[in-house]
Design a protein around this motif. Structure first.
Motif, mmCIF file in Angstrom:
data_model
loop_
_atom_site.group_PDB
_atom_site.id
_atom_site.type_symbol
_atom_site.label_atom_id
_atom_site.label_comp_id
_atom_site.label_asym_id
_atom_site.label_seq_id
_atom_site.Cartn_x
_atom_site.Cartn_y
_atom_site.Cartn_z
ATOM 1 N N LEU A 58 0.833 -1.212 0.000
ATOM 2 C CA LEU A 58 0.000 0.000 0.000
ATOM 3 C C LEU A 58 0.866 1.260 0.000
ATOM 4 O O LEU A 58 0.509 2.276 -0.572
ATOM 5 C CB LEU A 58 -0.926 -0.009 1.211
ATOM 6 C CG LEU A 58 -2.035 -1.068 1.185
ATOM 7 C CD1 LEU A 58 -2.826 -1.017 2.474
ATOM 8 C CD2 LEU A 58 -2.940 -0.874 -0.004
ATOM 9 N N GLY A 59 2.037 1.187 0.614
ATOM 10 C CA GLY A 59 2.917 2.361 0.677
ATOM 11 C C GLY A 59 3.424 2.768 -0.691
ATOM 12 O O GLY A 59 3.426 3.935 -1.054
ATOM 13 N N SER A 60 3.865 1.795 -1.500
ATOM 14 C CA SER A 60 4.362 2.124 -2.842
ATOM 15 C C SER A 60 3.253 2.656 -3.727
ATOM 16 O O SER A 60 3.455 3.545 -4.549
ATOM 17 C CB SER A 60 5.011 0.894 -3.471
ATOM 18 O OG SER A 60 4.044 -0.121 -3.651
ATOM 19 N N LEU A 61 2.045 2.107 -3.603
ATOM 20 C CA LEU A 61 0.911 2.606 -4.376
ATOM 21 C C LEU A 61 0.622 4.063 -4.041
ATOM 22 O O LEU A 61 0.356 4.899 -4.908
ATOM 23 C CB LEU A 61 -0.325 1.744 -4.119
ATOM 24 C CG LEU A 61 -0.315 0.346 -4.739
ATOM 25 C CD1 LEU A 61 -1.553 -0.413 -4.297
ATOM 26 C CD2 LEU A 61 -0.269 0.442 -6.256
ATOM 27 N N GLY A 62 0.679 4.414 -2.769
ATOM 28 C CA GLY A 62 0.422 5.803 -2.359
ATOM 29 C C GLY A 62 1.456 6.764 -2.905
ATOM 30 O O GLY A 62 1.146 7.861 -3.359
ATOM 31 N N ALA A 63 2.747 6.337 -2.902
ATOM 32 C CA ALA A 63 3.812 7.201 -3.420
ATOM 33 C C ALA A 63 3.645 7.439 -4.918
ATOM 34 O O ALA A 63 3.805 8.553 -5.406
ATOM 35 C CB ALA A 63 5.174 6.562 -3.118
ATOM 36 N N LEU A 65 0.881 7.294 -6.632
ATOM 37 C CA LEU A 65 -0.295 8.144 -6.847
ATOM 38 C C LEU A 65 0.024 9.613 -6.564
ATOM 39 O O LEU A 65 -0.345 10.518 -7.307
ATOM 40 C CB LEU A 65 -1.452 7.669 -5.960
ATOM 41 C CG LEU A 65 -2.767 8.449 -6.078
ATOM 42 C CD1 LEU A 65 -3.263 8.378 -7.520
ATOM 43 C CD2 LEU A 65 -3.808 7.913 -5.123
ATOM 44 N N ALA A 66 0.768 9.845 -5.490
ATOM 45 C CA ALA A 66 1.137 11.233 -5.138
ATOM 46 C C ALA A 66 2.024 11.850 -6.218
ATOM 47 O O ALA A 66 1.884 13.015 -6.583
ATOM 48 C CB ALA A 66 1.854 11.258 -3.782
ATOM 49 N N SER A 67 2.976 11.036 -6.746
ATOM 50 C CA SER A 67 3.857 11.527 -7.798
ATOM 51 C C SER A 67 3.068 11.884 -9.049
ATOM 52 O O SER A 67 3.306 12.912 -9.688
ATOM 53 C CB SER A 67 4.902 10.460 -8.127
ATOM 54 O OG SER A 67 5.714 10.882 -9.188
ATOM 55 N N ALA A 68 2.092 11.037 -9.418
ATOM 56 C CA ALA A 68 1.273 11.309 -10.602
ATOM 57 C C ALA A 68 0.446 12.573 -10.417
ATOM 58 O O ALA A 68 0.316 13.399 -11.325
ATOM 59 C CB ALA A 68 0.359 10.110 -10.889
ATOM 60 N N VAL A 69 -0.116 12.728 -9.199
ATOM 61 C CA VAL A 69 -0.933 13.925 -8.915
ATOM 62 C C VAL A 69 -0.067 15.190 -8.992
ATOM 63 O O VAL A 69 -0.463 16.215 -9.541
ATOM 64 C CB VAL A 69 -1.615 13.802 -7.543
ATOM 65 C CG1 VAL A 69 -2.266 15.119 -7.138
ATOM 66 C CG2 VAL A 69 -2.667 12.701 -7.578
ATOM 67 N N SER A 70 1.164 15.105 -8.436
ATOM 68 C CA SER A 70 2.065 16.261 -8.454
ATOM 69 C C SER A 70 2.446 16.635 -9.884
ATOM 70 O O SER A 70 2.462 17.801 -10.254
ATOM 71 C CB SER A 70 3.319 15.946 -7.649
ATOM 72 O OG SER A 70 4.242 17.007 -7.728
ATOM 73 N N ALA A 71 2.764 15.631 -10.718
ATOM 74 C CA ALA A 71 3.117 15.904 -12.111
ATOM 75 C C ALA A 71 1.965 16.539 -12.866
ATOM 76 O O ALA A 71 2.132 17.458 -13.654
ATOM 77 C CB ALA A 71 3.548 14.603 -12.798
ATOM 78 N N SER A 72 0.757 16.053 -12.603
ATOM 79 C CA SER A 72 -0.425 16.622 -13.268
ATOM 80 C C SER A 72 -0.642 18.070 -12.846
ATOM 81 O O SER A 72 -0.966 18.924 -13.661
ATOM 82 C CB SER A 72 -1.652 15.776 -12.930
ATOM 83 O OG SER A 72 -2.822 16.344 -13.481
ATOM 84 N N ALA A 73 -0.443 18.355 -11.552
ATOM 85 C CA ALA A 73 -0.621 19.729 -11.055
ATOM 86 C C ALA A 73 0.408 20.666 -11.679
ATOM 87 O O ALA A 73 0.108 21.785 -12.076
ATOM 88 C CB ALA A 73 -0.506 19.755 -9.521
#
Length: 275
Positions: A58-63, A65-73
């Motif tokens: 679950l930890g790697s999935l969260g990281a 997801l956060a990276s993808a969200v940051s790149a999109s922003a």
């Protein structure tokens, strides 16, 4: 029951020889196939072992997801910044075009105003000259006697006056050019300045300054070499040189050039004596 009756046997009936041979042949073929397969199999075949599939935590999935969200922003922010810059450039171009159009209109307006002012000034100058000539004509009728008496007397130039008169008369026939200072074209003040230079006298370049020099003399008491002027003494618009005998030499206009004329042809407003 009869003792001699046949008793039914419980044994299976014997199969015929042909059936036995058929079954033996099938069994042999199966065994041969198994033997061939065993011989063809690799000798070093690895035994099957149980493998465990690794599942993402679950930890790697969260990281991720956060990276993808940051790149999109970041991409959205960059796109917004690009759009803002493009809008600013657009606005600057529109403002520059508007300012240039306004400046051109203002320049055209000023040019038209200057043109109109120049035409008005020229018209006023022509009117002033016409009025001055009319006034001079009226004065000349009353002073014609004094001018005539001066003209009738024989006057001979001597000394510096002779050099001035000789130079002025030598230019008769040259062209009139506004701003001309010789040697073959002159305007009125250019000719007077060059003539006085023959006597070693430096005069200003402008007719109004030339007529302001020396001492004022009456038209009935002229001497060769005197400077004649038209208009007011401090604001004369034309000058010439009195050469004696009631005549003067001057660069009149583009039509006549440098001429020698009688005083009555165009009576001057006054005269000054510098010698």
């Amino acid at each position: 029951m009869s003792q001699t009756a046949p008793i039914r046997s419980h044994r299976k009936p014997r199969q015929s020889a042909s059936k036995l041979a058929l079954r033996a042949g099938v069994a042999g073929g199966v065994l041969s196939t198994i033997a061939v397969a065993g011989a063809a199999a690799p000798a070093t075949a690895e035994p099957l072992t149980e493998k465990t599939l690794e599942m993402p935590t679950l930890g790697s999935l969260g990281a991720d997801l956060a990276s993808a969200v940051s790149a999109s922003a970041e991409a959205s922010q960059q796109e917004a910044l690009d759009q803002s810059l493009a809008a600013q450039e657009n606005a600057a171009l529109q403002k520059a075009a508007k300012d240039a159009k306004k400046a051109k209109a203002e320049a055209d307006r000023k040019a038209e105003a200057e043109k109109a002012e120049k035409a008005r000034a020229e018209a006023q100058e022509r009117a002033s000259r016409t009025a001055a000539r009319t006034t001079l004509s009226a004065k000349s009728s009353s002073s014609s006697g004094s001018v005539a008496s001066s003209s009738s007397s024989s006057q001979v130039a001597t000394g510096s006056a002779a050099a001035i008169v000789a130079f002025a008369r030598a230019q008769v026939g040259d062209a009139y050019v506004m701003g001309g200072t010789g040697p073959n074209s002159w305007d009125c003040s250019g000719l007077v300045q060059a003539a006085y230079r023959q006597a070693g006298i430096d005069l200003p370049r402008i007719s109004g300054d030339q007529s302001s020099r020396g001492t004022a003399v009456s038209l009935s008491n002229l001497q060769p070499g005197d400077i004649l002027y038209w208009g007011s003494r401090s604001g004369s618009y034309h000058v010439a040189i009195y050469v004696g005998g009631g005549k003067y030499v001057g660069a009149q206009n583009p039509s006549t050039g440098v001429v020698e004329r009688d005083l009555d042809w165009d009576p001057p407003s006054g005269a000054v004596r510098i010698l």
